[in-house]
Write a protein that holds these residues in place. Structure first.
Motif, short mmCIF file in Angstrom:
data_model
loop_
_atom_site.label_atom_id
_atom_site.label_comp_id
_atom_site.label_asym_id
_atom_site.label_seq_id
_atom_site.Cartn_x
_atom_site.Cartn_y
_atom_site.Cartn_z
N MET A 99 -4.22 5.07 0.97
CA MET A 99 -3.52 4.34 2.02
C MET A 99 -2.00 4.49 1.95
SD MET A 99 -5.74 3.27 4.08
CE MET A 99 -4.82 2.12 5.10
N ALA A 100 -1.45 4.75 0.77
CA ALA A 100 0.01 4.92 0.65
C ALA A 100 0.49 6.13 1.46
CB ALA A 100 0.42 5.03 -0.81
N PRO A 101 -0.12 7.32 1.32
CA PRO A 101 0.34 8.43 2.16
C PRO A 101 0.04 8.22 3.65
CG PRO A 101 -1.32 9.18 0.55
CD PRO A 101 -1.07 7.75 0.29
N ILE A 102 -1.05 7.53 3.94
CA ILE A 102 -1.36 7.26 5.34
C ILE A 102 -0.29 6.36 5.95
CG2 ILE A 102 -2.98 6.02 6.85
CD1 ILE A 102 -5.24 7.27 5.19
N ARG A 103 0.19 5.38 5.19
CA ARG A 103 1.27 4.50 5.67
C ARG A 103 2.50 5.34 6.04
NH1 ARG A 103 2.77 -0.56 5.81
NH2 ARG A 103 1.32 -1.48 4.35
N ALA A 143 -5.95 -6.55 -1.70
CA ALA A 143 -5.04 -5.46 -2.07
C ALA A 143 -4.36 -4.87 -0.85
CB ALA A 143 -5.80 -4.38 -2.83
N LEU A 144 -5.11 -4.67 0.22
CA LEU A 144 -4.52 -4.12 1.45
C LEU A 144 -3.53 -5.10 2.07
CD1 LEU A 144 -7.78 -2.54 2.84
CD2 LEU A 144 -5.69 -1.27 2.26
N THR A 145 -3.86 -6.36 2.07
CA THR A 145 -2.96 -7.38 2.61
C THR A 145 -1.67 -7.43 1.80
OG1 THR A 145 -4.85 -8.64 3.44
CG2 THR A 145 -2.77 -9.82 3.24
N GLU A 146 -1.80 -7.37 0.49
CA GLU A 146 -0.61 -7.38 -0.37
C GLU A 146 0.28 -6.18 -0.13
OE1 GLU A 146 -2.08 -7.72 -4.37
OE2 GLU A 146 -2.50 -9.87 -4.17
N ARG A 147 -0.31 -5.06 0.30
CA ARG A 147 0.46 -3.84 0.59
C ARG A 147 1.01 -3.83 2.01
NH1 ARG A 147 -3.66 0.52 -2.20
NH2 ARG A 147 -3.66 -0.45 -4.25
N GLY A 148 0.80 -4.93 2.72
CA GLY A 148 1.38 -5.06 4.05
C GLY A 148 0.51 -4.62 5.20
N PHE A 149 -0.76 -4.33 4.94
CA PHE A 149 -1.66 -3.93 6.02
C PHE A 149 -2.33 -5.16 6.62
CE2 PHE A 149 -1.58 -0.05 3.44
CZ PHE A 149 -1.38 0.91 4.41
N GLU A 150 -2.47 -5.15 7.92
CA GLU A 150 -3.28 -6.17 8.57
C GLU A 150 -4.74 -5.73 8.46
OE1 GLU A 150 -4.02 -8.27 12.91
OE2 GLU A 150 -2.35 -6.89 12.67
N VAL A 151 -5.60 -6.60 7.98
CA VAL A 151 -7.01 -6.28 7.82
C VAL A 151 -7.79 -7.11 8.83
CG1 VAL A 151 -8.97 -6.20 6.23
CG2 VAL A 151 -6.65 -5.82 5.36
#
Length: 191
Positions: A99-103, A143-151
């Protein structure tokens, strides 16, 4: 496929654009003797310029996009067109790591747009049909929420019903994909 059927069963008139060079969406439609909405193959790097030629009076466009890593030109073109980007993620460490490179790619494509696209993650092939407070599905969501993604609230369970449906007619009623479609429709209404 399932999302397009759920949108259709919700009363919308979707267009399904198969942007993946493997053409699995088009093949599925063919094997199932067609779908109640059009499916077109458009695995090209300028799909964002061409898709409106096929839109007609359709109320929604669903893209079957290739993986960004495999076909970046096509995926980025789809991202230039689509107003809502949904990234399906399996709750597994390897998926979370990518997800980091996708961001970064998402930020790059956002800079090419006149209006930013809405983005969200769909937990897919989860261990349970419903969201849980513990376990790998909940850990992935956190983990995704903590990385700033809306789930998204909806998640799609790992079920044979979905995994074995290729080439068969689809009835989304009563499935998690109906919940997914309803959540997407609600998000659009909020815009």
């Amino acid at each position: 496929m399932w999302l397009a059927h759920a949108l259709h069963e919700s009363g919308l008139s979707p267009l399904l654009v198969d942007g993946d060079p493997a053409a699995s969406a088009l093949r599925w439609s063919e094997l199932a003797d067609g779908f109640p909405f059009p499916v077109i193959a458009l695995p090209v790097g300028d799909v964002h310029r061409r898709v409106n030629d096929f839109l007609g009076n359709r109320q929604a466009v669903v893209f079957d996009a290739p993986q960004l890593e495999d076909h970046p030109r096509i995926a980025r073109s789809i991202m230039r067109y689509a107003g809502e980007w949904i990234v399906p993620v399996t709750p597994a460490p390897i998926e979370l790591d990518r997800m980091a490179p996708i961001r970064g790619e998402m930020a790059d494509v956002q800079s090419l747009r006149t209006e930013p696209a809405r983005t969200a993650v769909l937990l897919n092939r989860t261990n349970r049909p419903d969201a849980t407070r513990t376990g790998p599905d909940a850990d992935a969501r956190e983990a995704l929420t903590e990385r700033g993604f809306e789930v998204l609230d909806t998640q799609i369970a790992r079920l044979d019903l979905y995994a074995q449906s290729f080439g068969n007619p689809v009835q989304a009623k009563g499935s998690a994909y109906m919940d997914f479609a309803e959540e997407l429709i609600k998000r659009q209404d909020e815009v």
